[in-house]
Design a protein around this motif. Structure first.
Motif, PDB file in Angstrom:
ATOM      1  N   CYS A 182     -13.522-137.908  -1.433  1.00 15.16           N
ATOM      2  CA  CYS A 182     -14.323-137.898  -2.249  1.00 15.16           C
ATOM      3  C   CYS A 182     -16.138-138.779  -1.651  1.00 15.16           C
ATOM      4  O   CYS A 182     -17.395-138.444  -1.881  1.00 15.16           O
ATOM      5  CB  CYS A 182     -15.110-137.877  -4.002  1.00 15.16           C
ATOM      6  SG  CYS A 182     -14.022-136.443  -4.672  1.00 15.16           S
ATOM      7  N   TRP A 183     -15.621-140.035  -1.679  1.00 21.51           N
ATOM      8  CA  TRP A 183     -16.225-140.487  -1.294  1.00 21.51           C
ATOM      9  C   TRP A 183     -16.498-140.638   0.580  1.00 21.51           C
ATOM     10  O   TRP A 183     -17.431-140.580   0.783  1.00 21.51           O
ATOM     11  CB  TRP A 183     -15.678-142.401  -0.834  1.00 21.51           C
ATOM     12  CG  TRP A 183     -16.431-143.681   0.214  1.00 21.51           C
ATOM     13  CD1 TRP A 183     -17.755-143.332  -0.379  1.00 21.51           C
ATOM     14  CD2 TRP A 183     -15.917-144.666   0.565  1.00 21.51           C
ATOM     15  NE1 TRP A 183     -18.299-144.887   0.634  1.00 21.51           N
ATOM     16  CE2 TRP A 183     -17.226-145.519   0.608  1.00 21.51           C
ATOM     17  CE3 TRP A 183     -14.784-144.551   1.046  1.00 21.51           C
ATOM     18  CZ2 TRP A 183     -16.305-146.241   1.704  1.00 21.51           C
ATOM     19  CZ3 TRP A 183     -14.756-145.844   0.869  1.00 21.51           C
ATOM     20  CH2 TRP A 183     -15.302-146.773   1.843  1.00 21.51           C
ATOM     21  N   SER A 239     -19.426-137.077   0.039  1.00 20.07           N
ATOM     22  CA  SER A 239     -20.602-137.854   0.490  1.00 20.07           C
ATOM     23  C   SER A 239     -21.265-138.324   1.227  1.00 20.07           C
ATOM     24  O   SER A 239     -22.607-138.099   1.941  1.00 20.07           O
ATOM     25  CB  SER A 239     -20.377-138.728  -1.388  1.00 20.07           C
ATOM     26  OG  SER A 239     -22.124-139.198  -0.897  1.00 20.07           O
ATOM     27  N   ARG A 259     -22.302-136.366   4.493  1.00 19.21           N
ATOM     28  CA  ARG A 259     -23.341-135.600   3.686  1.00 19.21           C
ATOM     29  C   ARG A 259     -25.192-135.992   3.980  1.00 19.21           C
ATOM     30  O   ARG A 259     -25.611-135.443   4.459  1.00 19.21           O
ATOM     31  CB  ARG A 259     -23.387-134.405   2.754  1.00 19.21           C
ATOM     32  CG  ARG A 259     -24.398-134.049   1.898  1.00 19.21           C
ATOM     33  CD  ARG A 259     -24.308-133.411   0.551  1.00 19.21           C
ATOM     34  NE  ARG A 259     -24.310-134.451  -0.313  1.00 19.21           N
ATOM     35  CZ  ARG A 259     -25.543-135.341  -0.712  1.00 19.21           C
ATOM     36  NH1 ARG A 259     -26.151-135.090  -0.784  1.00 19.21           N
ATOM     37  NH2 ARG A 259     -24.688-136.461  -1.470  1.00 19.21           N
ATOM     38  N   ARG A 260     -24.890-137.902   3.669  1.00 22.74           N
ATOM     39  CA  ARG A 260     -25.560-138.323   3.222  1.00 22.74           C
ATOM     40  C   ARG A 260     -26.154-138.521   4.368  1.00 22.74           C
ATOM     41  O   ARG A 260     -26.743-139.200   5.085  1.00 22.74           O
ATOM     42  CB  ARG A 260     -25.214-139.051   2.736  1.00 22.74           C
ATOM     43  CG  ARG A 260     -24.941-139.143   1.300  1.00 22.74           C
ATOM     44  CD  ARG A 260     -24.794-140.230   0.389  1.00 22.74           C
ATOM     45  NE  ARG A 260     -25.170-140.339  -1.240  1.00 22.74           N
ATOM     46  CZ  ARG A 260     -26.756-141.096  -2.467  1.00 22.74           C
ATOM     47  NH1 ARG A 260     -27.730-141.410  -1.402  1.00 22.74           N
ATOM     48  NH2 ARG A 260     -26.091-141.110  -2.786  1.00 22.74           N
ATOM     49  N   ALA A 274     -22.663-143.184  -2.047  1.00 27.56           N
ATOM     50  CA  ALA A 274     -21.492-142.568  -1.585  1.00 27.56           C
ATOM     51  C   ALA A 274     -20.452-142.865  -3.093  1.00 27.56           C
ATOM     52  O   ALA A 274     -19.423-142.102  -3.308  1.00 27.56           O
ATOM     53  CB  ALA A 274     -21.103-142.059  -0.115  1.00 27.56           C
ATOM     54  N   ASP A 292     -21.454-142.302  -5.992  1.00 23.17           N
ATOM     55  CA  ASP A 292     -20.890-141.006  -6.296  1.00 23.17           C
ATOM     56  C   ASP A 292     -19.862-139.974  -6.372  1.00 23.17           C
ATOM     57  O   ASP A 292     -19.321-139.575  -7.257  1.00 23.17           O
ATOM     58  CB  ASP A 292     -21.382-140.016  -4.690  1.00 23.17           C
ATOM     59  CG  ASP A 292     -23.030-139.571  -4.765  1.00 23.17           C
ATOM     60  OD1 ASP A 292     -23.721-140.820  -5.374  1.00 23.17           O
ATOM     61  OD2 ASP A 292     -23.556-139.335  -3.387  1.00 23.17           O
TER      62      ASP A 292
END
Length: 552
Positions: A465-466, A469, A472-473, A522, A525
């Protein structure tokens, strides 16, 4: 909207499905125009591309300069859904094994290869039918929300792995040669490097073994025993227990031999091209969901050669390490308030010391490792009772997972990846005494595995997940810098390396400060995605460096 891609002869069939899985449009596309089609639709609509295997489809799109935002990897998702307890009563779980259960082909795409190879590497049924089967399994499962997040994270992990292989890790062959020469001596035309050869000469003298070949475990063991040493193997940790003048040069030789074998000059010749090391990552290659690598040893880069990872001129490496990730994940999973408070320190082990559970950082570290990995001796065994008193909820979670494993039960990660079943004999009073002892030992070993599975697997989910995110960033951060670039990451910050709880971003220097902020955002997130109500902080150490060896 999902767009499912299927092969059909020399073409690709694209099926647009609505949210209910109903086909709303179908288009047959010649293979040579597929990259342009995908690029146009991805830019305009950001669909979720659904395909059989990211490792087969995505590298050639990247080679054509096409990066996609989202995708579903049906092969990876099938593997998760096939074994998840949450889907055990669904029709998919009862299907006979077929091509969708096959391992990844993981082709390496080289410049100059055919733009899109439509040869099916594994015989599978239509992708749109498999997509509907999987959607049905998730909908019928006991945990559709968390399973959907796990499948999305695994699929974006596959995209990230392909992109990191495509972009490559910046690697200086010249610097690598300097490191090897400093460690081993000049590259030999034949035989061992000079420093290793000098150690062999010394070992032969000390062990009185003129023909000794230390690369042969059998000959080395015999030489040690002939010298009067009670050696049982040639493993380094056992050799360290012996007392003899030959042990220090032998351990030094073994250390240098590992570097030469795993990352020596031949490794550079094989794996580094045009200033890039391009490993092949295997997403979910470990049963817990951790990644593995298929060639190149990307996940075992020793510290001795990390100085060869050098940023391009005008670029920086931003290296981030999630501090004590597994203990923090355990605190979040268990809801242990005391451990969550300890984790508010940048160094969770120091926070454990401050809690009064242990006397010093060393005890905190070994106590936590004992809790997660099942250590019962030495420092771990001594401090575990104190850890149970201070952190009862965290200790209860791992001990219940261990007992479940000992009973032959399966356990699951936070998002529902499920452990395999334990094979072999179970404990039975009718067995022989020897068989009962073996069954008890096997059960305890499996309990150590399940104890670790729930934590390590959940930490792998947090890391995916890190990365998702952050991927995308970084793309949004580099927006506008790509117009004249041929390939997606030529001028953008991008992920270049991943190692379980550590990421590396290769970025133009002017973005380095912003990249550091995005890396931290991230991580926050990822914590919110998995543990929205847990008061656990996922601390990072972040460094902006010119070479990897300077990150720590």
């Amino acid at each position: 909207m999902p767009v499912v891609l299927d092969r059909k002869g020399d073409s690709v069939v694209a099926r647009d499905l609505d949210d209910g899985g109903v086909e709303v449009a179908i288009l047959e596309i010649p293979s040579e125009t597929l990259p342009a089609y995908v690029a146009e639709r991805d830019a305009a609509e950001h669909p979720r591309w659904v395909w059989s295997d990211t490792a087969e489809w995505y590298p050639r799109l990247l080679l054509a300069g096409v990066r996609v935002e989202r995708a579903a990897d049906l092969r990876l998702c099938r593997r998760i859904l096939r074994s998840a307890e949450a889907t055990s009563s669904t029709p998919l779980a009862g299907l006979p094994r077929d091509g969708w259960d096959a391992a990844a082909a993981a082709p390496v795409v080289e410049p100059g290869a055919a733009l899109f190879d439509l040869t099916e590497r594994v015989e599978r049924g239509p992708a749109h039918e498999e997509y509907l089967r999987q959607a049905d399994a998730v909908a019928r499962s006991r945990e559709p929300g968390v399973l959907a997040l796990l499948l999305a994270a695994e699929s974006v992990g596959a995209l990230t792995a392909a992109e990191m292989s495509h972009a490559g890790l910046p690697w200086s062959a010249r610097r690598h040669d300097e490191i090897l020469t400093g460690l081993l001596g000049a590259r030999p035309v034949a035989g061992r490097p000079e420093r290793m050869e000098a150690l062999v000469v010394r070992l032969r003298e000390l062990l009185d073994a003129p023909e000794l070949d230390p690369d042969s475990p059998e000959r080395l063991l015999r030489a040690l025993q002939n010298a009067g040493l009670p050696a049982r193997s040639t493993r380094s940790w056992e050799l360290k227990e012996l007392r003899h003048p030959a042990i220090a040069p032998l351990l030094e030789y073994k250390k240098l031999a590992r570097v030469l074998t795993a990352n020596g000059w031949n490794w550079v010749d094989s794996w580094v091209r045009e200033g890039r090391f391009r490993p092949v990552y295997v997403v979910g290659g470990v049963v817990t969901g951790r990644w593995a690598s298929d060639g190149g040893g990307a996940l075992q880069l020793p510290h001795q050669v990390r100085g060869a990872v050098v940023a391009d001129p005008g670029w920086k490496l931003v290296v981030a390490d999630a501090a004590q990730l597994e203990p923090r994940v355990l605190a979040a999973m268990s809801g242990d308030a005391a451990m969550a408070r300890a984790g508010r320190a940048q160094d969770l082990y120091e926070g454990i010391v401050e809690s009064g559970a242990v006397a010093d950082r060393n005890e905190a570290k070994y106590g936590m490792l004992g809790a997660i990995y099942g250590g019962t001796t030495g420092v771990s065994g001594r401090v575990l009772p104190r850890m149970r008193r201070v952190f009862p909820d965290a200790m209860r979670l791992v001990e219940e997972a261990a007992r479940a494993g000992e009973r032959g039960e399966r356990v699951r990660t936070w998002l529902g990846r499920t452990s395999p079943s334990r094979g072999g004999e179970g404990y039975d009073e009718t067995l022989s005494s020897e068989a009962r002892d073996r069954a008890r030992s096997d059960a305890r070993s499996w309990g150590r595995f399940t104890r670790n599975f729930v934590v390590q697997g959940t930490a792998a989910e947090w890391a995916m997940c890190w990365m998702g995110s952050l991927r995308r960033r970084l793309w949004e951060l580099g927006e506008g810098a790509q117009s004249a670039a041929r390939h997606p990451f030529d001028r953008r910050p991008h992920l270049a390396f991943f190692l379980h709880d550590e990421v590396m971003v290769h970025t133009p220097a002017e973005f380095a400060d912003q990249v550091e902020q995005e890396v931290r955002a991230a991580a926050a997130d990822a914590g919110r995605m998995l543990f929205p109500s847990a008061p656990v902080e996922f601390a990072l150490t972040v460094a902006q460096v010119d070479s990897y060896d300077r990150a720590k």
